[in-house]
Design an enzyme around this catalytic site. Structure first.
Site, mmCIF file in Angstrom:
data_model
loop_
_atom_site.group_PDB
_atom_site.id
_atom_site.type_symbol
_atom_site.label_atom_id
_atom_site.label_comp_id
_atom_site.label_asym_id
_atom_site.label_seq_id
_atom_site.Cartn_x
_atom_site.Cartn_y
_atom_site.Cartn_z
ATOM 1 N N ARG A 96 45.800 42.205 49.072
ATOM 2 C CA ARG A 96 45.605 41.730 50.443
ATOM 3 C C ARG A 96 45.590 42.921 51.393
ATOM 4 O O ARG A 96 46.266 43.914 51.165
ATOM 5 C CB ARG A 96 46.759 40.809 50.866
ATOM 6 C CG ARG A 96 46.693 39.406 50.355
ATOM 7 C CD ARG A 96 47.548 38.490 51.217
ATOM 8 N NE ARG A 96 48.870 38.993 51.501
ATOM 9 C CZ ARG A 96 49.968 38.665 50.846
ATOM 10 N NH1 ARG A 96 49.902 37.842 49.827
ATOM 11 N NH2 ARG A 96 51.142 39.144 51.197
ATOM 12 N N TYR A 246 38.149 40.999 46.506
ATOM 13 C CA TYR A 246 39.374 40.689 45.773
ATOM 14 C C TYR A 246 40.119 39.466 46.317
ATOM 15 O O TYR A 246 40.371 39.359 47.518
ATOM 16 C CB TYR A 246 40.334 41.882 45.803
ATOM 17 C CG TYR A 246 41.469 41.713 44.826
ATOM 18 C CD1 TYR A 246 41.322 42.102 43.503
ATOM 19 C CD2 TYR A 246 42.661 41.115 45.204
ATOM 20 C CE1 TYR A 246 42.336 41.910 42.590
ATOM 21 C CE2 TYR A 246 43.680 40.926 44.295
ATOM 22 C CZ TYR A 246 43.515 41.324 42.981
ATOM 23 O OH TYR A 246 44.514 41.126 42.070
ATOM 24 N N LYS A 255 44.137 31.731 51.301
ATOM 25 C CA LYS A 255 44.997 31.935 52.472
ATOM 26 C C LYS A 255 44.231 31.805 53.793
ATOM 27 O O LYS A 255 44.769 31.301 54.777
ATOM 28 C CB LYS A 255 45.663 33.307 52.428
ATOM 29 C CG LYS A 255 46.307 33.694 51.101
ATOM 30 C CD LYS A 255 47.471 32.810 50.718
ATOM 31 C CE LYS A 255 48.224 33.421 49.543
ATOM 32 N NZ LYS A 255 49.223 32.555 48.955
ATOM 33 N N HIS A 275 52.850 27.667 52.982
ATOM 34 C CA HIS A 275 52.827 28.514 51.787
ATOM 35 C C HIS A 275 53.910 28.001 50.832
ATOM 36 O O HIS A 275 54.936 28.647 50.640
ATOM 37 C CB HIS A 275 53.101 29.957 52.239
ATOM 38 C CG HIS A 275 52.918 30.986 51.183
ATOM 39 N ND1 HIS A 275 53.625 32.174 51.177
ATOM 40 C CD2 HIS A 275 52.112 31.041 50.102
ATOM 41 C CE1 HIS A 275 53.259 32.904 50.147
ATOM 42 N NE2 HIS A 275 52.339 32.244 49.479
ATOM 43 N N SER A 297 55.662 36.296 48.142
ATOM 44 C CA SER A 297 55.065 36.654 46.850
ATOM 45 C C SER A 297 56.082 37.335 45.942
ATOM 46 O O SER A 297 56.963 38.060 46.414
ATOM 47 C CB SER A 297 53.872 37.589 47.064
ATOM 48 O OG SER A 297 52.865 36.940 47.789
ATOM 49 N N CYS A 299 58.526 36.138 44.218
ATOM 50 C CA CYS A 299 59.898 35.613 44.243
ATOM 51 C C CYS A 299 60.061 34.454 43.270
ATOM 52 O O CYS A 299 61.047 33.708 43.341
ATOM 53 C CB CYS A 299 60.269 35.158 45.646
ATOM 54 S SG CYS A 299 60.562 36.519 46.787
ATOM 55 N N ASP A 322 51.327 26.964 45.232
ATOM 56 C CA ASP A 322 51.142 27.971 46.275
ATOM 57 C C ASP A 322 51.018 27.407 47.683
ATOM 58 O O ASP A 322 51.550 27.984 48.620
ATOM 59 C CB ASP A 322 49.905 28.819 45.964
ATOM 60 C CG ASP A 322 49.838 30.081 46.815
ATOM 61 O OD1 ASP A 322 50.889 30.728 47.007
ATOM 62 O OD2 ASP A 322 48.739 30.425 47.287
ATOM 63 N N ARG A 419 45.957 39.479 38.388
ATOM 64 C CA ARG A 419 45.989 38.026 38.552
ATOM 65 C C ARG A 419 45.362 37.272 37.375
ATOM 66 O O ARG A 419 44.455 37.761 36.718
ATOM 67 C CB ARG A 419 45.226 37.636 39.827
ATOM 68 C CG ARG A 419 45.812 38.223 41.104
ATOM 69 C CD ARG A 419 47.031 37.457 41.550
ATOM 70 N NE ARG A 419 47.665 38.043 42.725
ATOM 71 C CZ ARG A 419 48.405 37.354 43.585
ATOM 72 N NH1 ARG A 419 48.620 36.073 43.408
ATOM 73 N NH2 ARG A 419 48.965 37.970 44.614
#
Length: 636
Positions: A96, A246, A255, A275, A297, A299, A322, A419
């Protein structure tokens, strides 16, 4: 604000075969809804592609595009699995790019809060329409020259559901087309629904590499890192992304649409775009409860969504890992949630048969892996799979380096933000209601982050306002998903710091306002911390499947069981109220609330929230902070 810097294009002269002088290689332009024709004609004139391909989401289409990418070398077939492929990006395009992500509105403070003078706002970035027009004028004209323009109609949420929203993405990346097919509902059915609904979210994406190339293309991955720009126009429901191929930079249903634009739509319409994972827990009595949970992210959000319980008699089912769209039902007052996505776009490193067996089992077919390693026999590999891969296995890293597993511990197979992208329907524990157009009823909302010290395993809020405060003060160690390096504790309120598409103070107030409607059945709010360390830097809590023990306590609290006691920071479990059978846990350390730590923490929290939000920090949150200060001062 007017549509982006393109003169209006009359469409009456356009034939089915071409728009202006640009041929349509697949699809019927004239059969598209009028508002789509108008916008698409403008974008074709602006981007100047060699041809236009209107997608239908079919398997035949996917097979054709996949074969083309394999021939080109962008994708490599993983021969160990059915219909699965690996992709390695340009090493400059791997994460990101929050520093190049903007919200564009006429009023600056519709997008970002009134931060205090001298404070750099990290809760969104604003750019004026005139400045953004200059930036886009420098990038978009002719950006798809020599390339195919793909038109992707997609639904976020079940097609036709009153909780769903429609988008149309234009892209010059067929890698994006394949990934969007996994992550969203791509279908020609979308056009029928748009005839009855004028509004759709316009998504324009270009890799920023027109042909003929003027720069070297690395790994057959076109991108333009020096000119990356991701901009959102919430007033007109539009996203424009340039320069990156990406992940969430290019899969604009993720997002960009599902959080930033949908969040603004939710603000306008009175719902929530968050989120959050959605899961269900069924106890040995057969009682099922649905939970939504928000984590920054890395976690363990995907791990929790696909939890394999260690306690017998408990069943977990996944609805989403997500993003959650949630609305209070006007009749029943229940908070109902849908997962607007159809796939999992998970961080690969660290995922294995111990941490998340269901994720591994989900991605064994029909999947795309990006920036992971490849085994010589055609399998995927990443850090975390050492115990499941024989020593000596030859690995090809995402940078093309060959080595044998176990011989050189310095070698890394995968990028930290590598990913897997796989269909949610393949998850072994996907809930049979995961596509229910009415959504599922939420009984509890959980927030959490990586907090190595000071923060108890689980805290229940005193009430709704206190729960919003817990979410507002959320902090976590930084991760590889963003541009930050090194481990530092960062504020990430609501786990939404990079994802809110309007003034963050208004966003917090939006949450608070749901209490004003007496019909709304407000879920209980909790905070969890799986990551507290002891003095030897060892985790105090085993995590993974044992997190069911905490979830069980949370579910019992939603039923009103008397198993909590008051602390200065919220309600915490009474001793022996969490089932610890078979575990060796230092309960007192795990649940302690150190006065000095929390005294410093609340001061730092006030300073940060006040600096970032200024006068936009809701008064109710300031009251919560003062009340917490008083409670902490009374700790013995």
């Amino acid at each position: 604000m007017e549509d982006v810097n393109v003169p209006f294009v009359e469409v009456h002269y356009i034939t089915i075969q071409q728009v202006g002088n640009v041929p349509i290689t697949k699809g019927d332009f004239q059969s598209l809804p009028h508002q789509v024709q108008t916008w698409l004609a403008q974008m074709i004139q602006l981007c100047a592609p060699r041809a236009v391909y209107i997608c239908d989401g079919s398997e035949e289409e996917a097979e054709m595009v996949t074969n083309k990418l394999v021939e080109r070398g962008t994708l490599t077939k993983l021969t160990k699995y059915e219909n699965s492929y690996i992709c390695w990006t340009d090493p400059r395009d791997v994460a990101r790019v929050e520093s190049k992500t903007f919200i564009v509105t006429n009023n600056k403070y519709a997008s970002i809060p009134h931060s205090r003078e001298g404070v750099k706002c990290v809760l969104g970035q604003w750019m004026s329409p005139s400045d953004m027009k200059q930036e886009l004028d420098d990038r978009l004209p002719g950006c798809m020259a020599g390339r195919m323009l793909y038109v992707i109609p997609f639904s976020m949420g079940p097609i036709g559901s009153p909780l769903s929203k429609i988008g149309v993405q234009i892209t010059d990346s067929n890698y994006v087309l394949l990934s969007m097919r996994i992550m969203t509902r791509v279908s020609s059915e979308i056009w029928k629904h748009l005839r009855h609904n004028e509004e759709f979210v316009k998504c324009l994406h270009s890799t920023g590499v027109p042909r003929p190339h003027t720069q070297k293309i690395i790994n057959n991955w076109p991108c333009n890192p020096e000119k990356i720009l991701i901009c959102h126009f919430p007033d007109i429901r539009k996203v424009i992304s340039y320069g990156s191929g990406y992940g969430g930079n290019s899969l604009l249903g993720k997002k960009c649409f599902a959080l930033r634009i949908a969040g603004r739509i939710a603000y306008d319409e009175g719902w929530l775009a968050e989120h959050m994972l959605i899961m269900s827990i069924t106890n040995p009595k057969g009682e099922e409860k649905f939970i939504a949970a928000a984590f920054p992210s890395a976690c363990g959000k995907t791990n929790l969504a696909m939890l394999t319980p260690t306690m017998p008699g408990y069943t977990v089912r996944c609805i989403g890992d997500d993003i959650a769209w949630m609305r209070f039902d006007k009749q029943t007052g229940e908070l109902r949630a849908i997962n607007p996505e159809t796939g999992f776009f998970g961080v690969a490193p660290g995922t294995n048969m111990k941490t998340n067996p269901n994720a591994i089992l989900t991605c064994l077919k029909n999947s795309i892996f990006t920036n992971v390693g490849e085994t010589a026999d055609g399998g995927f590999y990443w850090e975390g799979l050492e115990n499941e891969t024989p020593p000596g296995t030859e690995i090809i890293s995402w940078t093309g380096e060959r080595y044998k597993l176990g011989e050189d511990k310095t070698k890394k197979s995968s990028h930290p933000n590598a990913r897997f992208c796989c269909p949610a329907r393949q998850c072994p524990i996907i809930h049979d209601r995961w596509e229910d157009p009415a959504g599922v009823p939420i009984s509890a909302i959980i927030f959490g982050g990586r907090r190595p010290e000071g923060v108890p395993l689980v805290i229940e809020s005193f009430d709704w306002k206190h729960g919003i405060f817990l979410a507002s003060q959320l902090k976590s160690e930084t991760t590889a998903a963003a541009e930050h390096t090194g481990k530092q504790i960062m504020h990430d309120p609501f786990a939404m710091r990079p994802f809110v598409g309007y003034n963050f103070g208004h966003y917090i107030q939006h949450w608070l306002d749901f209490e004003k409607d007496p019909k709304n059945k407000l879920p209980k709010i909790f905070h969890v911390n799986w990551f507290r360390l002891d003095e030897n830097k060892k985790f105090l809590w085993p995590g993974f499947g044992d997190n069911i023990r905490v979830l069980d306590w949370i579910v019992r609290r939603t039923n009103g069981e008397d198993i909590a006691e008051i602390s200065s920071v919220g309600l915490i479990p009474k001793k022996d109220s969490i089932n610890l059978q078979g575990l060796i846990v230092d309960w007192d350390k795990l649940m302690s609330v150190p006065k000095d730590y929390w005294k410093d923490d609340i001061e730092e929290t006030l300073s940060w929230l006040d600096g970032q939000l200024g006068d936009d920090l809701p008064h109710d949150i300031r009251i919560q902070i003062e009340q917490q200060k008083q409670r902490i001062s009374q700790i013995n």
